[in-house]
Design an enzyme around this catalytic site. Sequence first.
Site, PDB file in Angstrom:
ATOM      1  CG  HIS A  12      -1.873   1.025   1.410  1.00 32.36           C
ATOM      2  ND1 HIS A  12      -2.050   1.715   2.592  1.00 32.36           N
ATOM      3  CD2 HIS A  12      -2.774   1.540   0.545  1.00 32.36           C
ATOM      4  CE1 HIS A  12      -3.021   2.594   2.438  1.00 32.36           C
ATOM      5  NE2 HIS A  12      -3.482   2.520   1.205  1.00 32.36           N
ATOM      6  CD  GLU A  39      -2.741   2.399  -3.351  1.00 27.73           C
ATOM      7  OE1 GLU A  39      -3.697   3.177  -3.430  1.00 27.73           O
ATOM      8  OE2 GLU A  39      -1.819   2.554  -2.494  1.00 27.73           O
ATOM      9  CG  ASP A  41      -2.632   7.111  -3.063  1.00 23.78           C
ATOM     10  OD1 ASP A  41      -3.663   6.452  -3.254  1.00 23.78           O
ATOM     11  OD2 ASP A  41      -1.885   6.950  -2.074  1.00 23.78           O
ATOM     12  CG  HIS A  54      -3.281   9.388   0.544  1.00 23.22           C
ATOM     13  ND1 HIS A  54      -4.020  10.110   1.455  1.00 23.22           N
ATOM     14  CD2 HIS A  54      -3.997   8.272   0.295  1.00 23.22           C
ATOM     15  CE1 HIS A  54      -5.131   9.452   1.743  1.00 23.22           C
ATOM     16  NE2 HIS A  54      -5.148   8.325   1.055  1.00 23.22           N
TER      17      HIS A  54
HETATM   18  O1  G3P Z   1      -6.377   1.667  -3.282  1.00 25.27           O
HETATM   19  C1  G3P Z   1      -6.571   1.196  -1.995  1.00 25.27           C
HETATM   20  C2  G3P Z   1      -6.356   2.274  -0.974  1.00 25.27           C
HETATM   21  O2  G3P Z   1      -5.153   2.925  -1.258  1.00 25.27           O
HETATM   22  C3  G3P Z   1      -7.464   3.269  -0.931  1.00 25.27           C
HETATM   23  O3  G3P Z   1      -7.351   4.138   0.147  1.00 25.27           O
HETATM   24  O4  G3P Z   1      -6.918   6.353   1.072  1.00 25.27           O
HETATM   25  O5  G3P Z   1      -5.112   4.664   1.089  1.00 25.27           O
HETATM   26  O6  G3P Z   1      -5.807   5.730  -1.041  1.00 25.27           O
HETATM   27  P1  G3P Z   1      -6.246   5.275   0.317  1.00 25.27           P
HETATM   28 MG    MG Z   2      -4.491   4.674  -2.422  1.00 20.66          MG
END
Ligand code: G3P
Ligand code: MG
Length: 246
Positions: A12, A39, A41, A54
């Site tokens: 993450h 993953e 952002d 993020h």
């Molecule tokens: O994509 C899964 C997760 O990253 C979504 O929540 O707020 O961590 O971007 P967040």
């Molecule tokens: Mg995310």
Amino acid sequence: MLRWPWPKVIAHRCGGALAPENTLAGLAIAARIGCRAVEFDVMLSRDGEPVLIHDETLDRCANSSGTVAALDGALLMATDVGERFHHAFAGETIPSLDAALRRCRELGLAANLEIKPAQGHDVETGRVVGRRLASLGVDDRPALLLSSFSADALEAAMEDVDDIPRGWLAGAFDAAALKTASRLGCASIHLALDGLEAAHVVAARAAGLEVLVYTVNRLADARRLASWGVGGLFTDRPDLLLDTIR
Ligand code: G3P
Ligand code: MG
């Protein structure tokens, strides 16, 4: 084109809790400990540069403040987001999307690119990400899965890269979420751990969707979800899950 490999463990925000979030250092650590996917952002700067971050402001991760959508890409990419996490990461700056994709490709990491538009910038952000990915060419990008909480952003990205698999970041499961995932032609639906039930996973899979769950940081939760047949787990603790969840 590289196909999304559906790995069970997805680090993450790049390296999970092991590195400053959404950084190249995180990618290196994820690869080093054996992750196959990450993953991250992606948001737009004032001048339209897609960068990895993020929050809509710098306040939480940097030693400075400011609004991402009001700052130029060059300034963001010179902003230290490592020091605040740990002094050992001082000098680690916000990466451009291009740099992150290049590094994923070099490290053999698949990338779930979450389009994270600043408020009111949904279509613009999706469009820029789609165009940038299309301009890279299929051999110059890692295996990708596009996702977003914004249907408008995902739809805008799809216009240029309809060949890249998509995931609908629904959060909570309900019939409307399934409908949206299907309308957007998604391969997966991404759901929050809180409130998730086995029946939701069964229903989503029956609708032809893989289920990806965030954010799973305990082994007991990961084991339970794996037994339900989920297609992937976003985790801040890939180090904890990798040996068990395959
Ligand atoms: O994509 C899964 C997760 O990253 C979504 O929540 O707020 O961590 O971007 P967040
Ligand atoms: Mg995310």
